[in-house]
Enzyme design. Structure first.
Site, mmCIF file in Angstrom:
data_model
loop_
_atom_site.group_PDB
_atom_site.id
_atom_site.type_symbol
_atom_site.label_atom_id
_atom_site.label_comp_id
_atom_site.label_asym_id
_atom_site.label_seq_id
_atom_site.Cartn_x
_atom_site.Cartn_y
_atom_site.Cartn_z
ATOM 1 N N HIS A 150 -27.949 -1.295 -11.802
ATOM 2 C CA HIS A 150 -27.572 -1.057 -13.212
ATOM 3 C C HIS A 150 -28.755 -0.658 -14.082
ATOM 4 C CE1 HIS A 150 -23.544 -2.408 -12.433
ATOM 5 N NE2 HIS A 150 -23.933 -3.615 -12.069
ATOM 6 N N ASP A 168 -21.513 -1.479 -3.857
ATOM 7 C CA ASP A 168 -21.319 -2.690 -4.651
ATOM 8 C C ASP A 168 -19.966 -2.556 -5.363
ATOM 9 O OD1 ASP A 168 -23.132 -5.034 -6.113
ATOM 10 O OD2 ASP A 168 -21.696 -4.128 -7.504
ATOM 11 N N HIS A 180 -19.396 -2.983 -8.447
ATOM 12 C CA HIS A 180 -19.607 -2.345 -9.751
ATOM 13 C C HIS A 180 -20.268 -0.974 -9.593
ATOM 14 C CE1 HIS A 180 -19.796 -6.779 -10.350
ATOM 15 N NE2 HIS A 180 -19.013 -6.504 -11.362
ATOM 16 N N ASP A 193 -19.942 -8.220 -3.388
ATOM 17 C CA ASP A 193 -19.007 -8.679 -4.427
ATOM 18 C C ASP A 193 -17.655 -7.979 -4.319
ATOM 19 O OD1 ASP A 193 -20.252 -6.329 -5.242
ATOM 20 O OD2 ASP A 193 -20.900 -7.105 -7.191
HETATM 21 C C1 OKP Z 1 -24.198 -6.858 -11.150
HETATM 22 B B1 OKP Z 1 -23.978 -6.222 -9.802
HETATM 23 C C2 OKP Z 1 -17.928 -9.436 -16.755
HETATM 24 C C3 OKP Z 1 -19.379 -9.567 -17.113
HETATM 25 C C4 OKP Z 1 -20.173 -8.672 -16.250
HETATM 26 C C5 OKP Z 1 -22.430 -8.337 -15.455
HETATM 27 C C6 OKP Z 1 -22.064 -8.049 -14.049
HETATM 28 C C7 OKP Z 1 -23.221 -7.467 -13.337
HETATM 29 C C8 OKP Z 1 -22.943 -7.190 -11.900
HETATM 30 N N1 OKP Z 1 -17.127 -10.300 -17.550
HETATM 31 N N2 OKP Z 1 -21.485 -9.152 -16.165
HETATM 32 O O1 OKP Z 1 -23.447 -4.933 -9.806
HETATM 33 O O2 OKP Z 1 -23.323 -7.019 -8.832
HETATM 34 ZN ZN ZN Z 2 -21.791 -5.795 -8.454
#
Ligand code: OKP
Ligand code: ZN
Length: 337
Positions: free
Chosen positions: A155, A191, A193, A280
């Site tokens: 990110h 990932d 996300h 994840d």
């Molecule tokens: C990091 B990685 C959702 C809040 C999200 C940040 C998530 C970061 C993920 N309610 N908070 O890509 O695993």
């Molecule tokens: Zn993630």
């Protein structure tokens, strides 16, 4: 398979984060990396490649900010973790403000990356593990290596942090591999996300292909990137591929999309692959909504390895901590099978 990890990566341990509008305990814990390292048993400390490869991706101003932010936070009389609360929205001038609160906002896109006294140290060694994995492939006959990165990186952009990420481990590794002549280089982000930082870093760079399979950002973090029509810009048009998937996606759909992403990566001419691997996507992940099982990671690893590219695997997310090592090891066994 060689595994790179440094215990200094465990020093970064913020207290809490903002989750869906309320404070919860910080999910990206040091115990995540401990669980993986314990399961894999053998690992090597990374070498030190210094700041140069980091500065091939991140701006000097941003790196200076990261190194000094916590000291400035305490100088401002603050206690606990440093967190931004004001952001210069799109269209504001690039002001060079000195106030720590203004800087925190200017160098981040969310509140999910609190800084502590040792955050820089952990981020620095996390990125060195990724560089060490590239260096290892460059100087051995191995075709794959694992960088147990933590904190994660995908990110983080050239000049911003967010989503638990400060330095973009995968992007630094990819650009380093390119500069060492190991390319053409692609980054495959699996990932849960979207890897918005990696996408931003390479969006106008025709040298590095970026493909990502992730939760549809219409419903999930990071919302503002990761949509299917984002394809790269200028000379890099066509070298960015986003494959957003609906919530509750299971293996059959996931693997079809992975095959598609790998087809694109190979057709583009890639020789070197950096995989941003997040566990994840697992059914038990506490902050995500896909439904992959432990044994599915073996399948994904095997599919990636069957393309026979030199491959560095970089750890990203995965928050079902007690089974994280099991999921990572299933993936790595698939890669080696
Ligand atoms: C990091 B990685 C959702 C809040 C999200 C940040 C998530 C970061 C993920 N309610 N908070 O890509 O695993
Ligand atoms: Zn993630």
């Amino acid at each position: 398979m060689k595994v790179f990890f440094d215990e200094r990566q465990l020093l970064h341990a913020p207290d809490r984060e903002m989750h869906n509008g309320s404070w919860t305990s910080y999910q990206e814990t040091p115990s995540r990396a401990v669980n993986i390292a314990d399961r894999l048993k053998d690992y090597e400390r990374p070498g030190d490649f210094g700041l140069d490869p980091i500065l091939q991706v991140h701006t000097e101003k941003y790196v200076d900010f990261l190194r000094d932010a916590y000291a400035q936070w305490t100088e401002a009389g603050r206690e606990g973790d440093a967190i931004a609360y004001a952001f210069p929205i799109v269209g504001r001038r690039g002001l060079n403000l000195k106030r720590i609160d203004a800087k925190l906002g200017a160098f981040s896109f969310d509140t999910a990356t609190p800084l502590t006294e040792n955050s820089w140290t952990s981020a620095y060694w996390s990125v060195q593990t990724a560089l060490s994995a590239v260096h290892h492939l460059e100087h051995s006959s191995d075709t794959v290596a694992f960088a147990l990165c933590r904190p994660p990186g995908h990110h983080a952009g050239a000049d911003y942090m967010g989503g638990y990420c400060m330095l973009n481990n995968a992007a630094v590794a990819a650009r380093y591999a390119h500069m060492q002549g190991l390319g053409p280089v692609a980054v495959l982000d699996i990932d849960y996300h979207h890897g918005n930082g990696t996408q931003d870093i390479f969006y106008a760079d025709p040298n590095i292909y970026f493909a990502s399979i992730h939760a549809d950002p219409a419903n999930d973090y990071p919302f503002y990137w990761g949509h299917a029509d984002e394809a790269g810009k200028g000379p890099a048009s066509g070298s960015n591929l986003n494959i957003p998937l609906p919530r509750d996606t299971e293996l059959p759909v996931y693997r079809a999309k992975l095959e598609l992403a790998l087809d694109h990566i190979v057709e583009w001419g890639s020789r070197f692959l950096v995989v941003s691997f997040g566990a994840d996507t697992h059914i038990d992940d506490p902050i995500s909504h896909f439904r992959l099982r432990t044994e599915d990671y073996f399948t994904l690893g095997k599919m990636i390895a069957s393309r026979r590219l030199q491959t560095v695997i970089v750890m990203e997310g995965g928050y079902a901590t007690s089974i994280l090592g099991e999921n990572v090891s299933s993936f790595l066994e698939g890669v080696m099978s």
